[in-house]
Design a protein around this motif. Structure first.
Motif, PDB file in Angstrom:
ATOM      1  N   UNK A 120     -77.177  60.628   7.420  1.00  0.00           N
ATOM      2  CA  UNK A 120     -77.308  59.366   6.418  1.00  0.00           C
ATOM      3  C   UNK A 120     -78.271  58.417   6.759  1.00  0.00           C
ATOM      4  N   UNK A 121     -78.684  58.229   7.958  1.00  0.00           N
ATOM      5  CA  UNK A 121     -79.397  57.237   8.346  1.00  0.00           C
ATOM      6  C   UNK A 121     -81.025  57.463   8.015  1.00  0.00           C
ATOM      7  N   UNK A 122     -81.493  58.730   7.887  1.00  0.00           N
ATOM      8  CA  UNK A 122     -82.737  58.790   7.466  1.00  0.00           C
ATOM      9  C   UNK A 122     -82.884  59.880   6.135  1.00  0.00           C
ATOM     10  N   UNK A 149     -92.829  36.967  -0.317  1.00  0.00           N
ATOM     11  CA  UNK A 149     -91.966  38.055  -0.774  1.00  0.00           C
ATOM     12  C   UNK A 149     -90.897  38.721   0.156  1.00  0.00           C
ATOM     13  N   UNK A 150     -90.194  39.069  -0.156  1.00  0.00           N
ATOM     14  CA  UNK A 150     -88.935  39.761   0.928  1.00  0.00           C
ATOM     15  C   UNK A 150     -89.060  41.127   0.550  1.00  0.00           C
ATOM     16  N   UNK A 151     -89.283  42.101   1.539  1.00  0.00           N
ATOM     17  CA  UNK A 151     -89.333  43.430   1.280  1.00  0.00           C
ATOM     18  C   UNK A 151     -88.190  44.286   1.736  1.00  0.00           C
ATOM     19  N   UNK A 152     -87.426  44.903   1.191  1.00  0.00           N
ATOM     20  CA  UNK A 152     -86.298  45.622   1.739  1.00  0.00           C
ATOM     21  C   UNK A 152     -86.433  47.180   1.950  1.00  0.00           C
ATOM     22  N   UNK A 153     -86.606  47.514   3.081  1.00  0.00           N
ATOM     23  CA  UNK A 153     -86.915  48.744   3.656  1.00  0.00           C
ATOM     24  C   UNK A 153     -85.539  49.652   3.731  1.00  0.00           C
ATOM     25  N   UNK A 154     -85.419  50.763   3.058  1.00  0.00           N
ATOM     26  CA  UNK A 154     -84.324  51.628   3.146  1.00  0.00           C
ATOM     27  C   UNK A 154     -84.613  52.705   4.199  1.00  0.00           C
ATOM     28  N   UNK A 155     -83.507  53.083   4.632  1.00  0.00           N
ATOM     29  CA  UNK A 155     -83.321  54.035   5.787  1.00  0.00           C
ATOM     30  C   UNK A 155     -84.422  54.080   6.650  1.00  0.00           C
ATOM     31  N   UNK A 156     -84.515  52.838   7.259  1.00  0.00           N
ATOM     32  CA  UNK A 156     -85.607  52.680   8.351  1.00  0.00           C
ATOM     33  C   UNK A 156     -85.021  51.605   9.390  1.00  0.00           C
ATOM     34  N   UNK A 185     -75.167  48.974  11.833  1.00  0.00           N
ATOM     35  CA  UNK A 185     -74.555  50.292  11.421  1.00  0.00           C
ATOM     36  C   UNK A 185     -75.103  50.699  10.169  1.00  0.00           C
ATOM     37  N   UNK A 186     -76.354  50.007   9.554  1.00  0.00           N
ATOM     38  CA  UNK A 186     -76.822  50.475   8.177  1.00  0.00           C
ATOM     39  C   UNK A 186     -78.306  50.688   8.490  1.00  0.00           C
ATOM     40  N   UNK A 187     -78.962  51.553   8.045  1.00  0.00           N
ATOM     41  CA  UNK A 187     -80.387  51.655   8.333  1.00  0.00           C
ATOM     42  C   UNK A 187     -81.277  50.795   7.221  1.00  0.00           C
ATOM     43  N   UNK A 188     -81.356  49.730   7.649  1.00  0.00           N
ATOM     44  CA  UNK A 188     -81.964  48.904   6.348  1.00  0.00           C
ATOM     45  C   UNK A 188     -82.551  47.725   7.255  1.00  0.00           C
ATOM     46  N   UNK A 189     -83.781  47.141   6.678  1.00  0.00           N
ATOM     47  CA  UNK A 189     -84.349  45.945   7.300  1.00  0.00           C
ATOM     48  C   UNK A 189     -84.950  45.156   6.249  1.00  0.00           C
TER      49      UNK A 189
END
Length: 126
Positions: free
Chosen positions: A9-11, A32-39, A68-72
């Motif tokens: 689920x992390x990638x 701007x703010x960029x939300x990267x998912x699964x990274x 715990x969540x792959x997001x930055x």
């Protein structure tokens, strides 16, 4: 039992799940703010460092809201000559070029080492 999600689920992204979303920053201009998912930190730190090399980037920084969540989240502010989106896209393109160059250099050095360990094809220097 742990609270951590399963490793896959992390990638792995769900069908139709976006990798990146952009949200304009209303408190400061040209930001701007960029939300990267699964990274994770790996990509976040690479992008931050690459954006710092751009003379049009006034600020770039990232944070991982929860370990715990792959997001930055990557926050970018530019001088207005280029948009934050253009700056991030340029940083991504430059990173791909640098990583391709690194891969090519590594592969050629690896091949050179393999050849020299095999004796170099019989060349005796005479």
């Amino acid at each position: 039992m742990t609270n951590a999600p399963d490793r896959f689920e992390l990638f792995l992204r769900e069908p139709g799940e976006k990798s990146v979303t952009m949200q304009p920053e209303t408190r400061v201009p040209n930001a701007a703010i960029f939300h990267f998912h699964k990274e994770d930190h790996t990509l976040g730190n690479l992008l931050r460092a690459q954006l710092h090399k751009n003379p049009h980037t006034l600020f770039s920084g990232y944070k991982v809201p929860h370990p715990l969540f792959p997001h930055f989240e990557l926050r970018v502010q530019t001088d207005g000559e280029v948009s934050p989106k253009e700056a991030v896209l340029g940083a991504c393109e430059e990173l791909v070029r640098e990583l391709n160059s690194l891969s090519d250099t590594f592969n050629s050095e690896w091949e050179l080492r393999r050849v020299t360990e095999m004796g170099g094809g019989g060349f005796d220097g005479a």
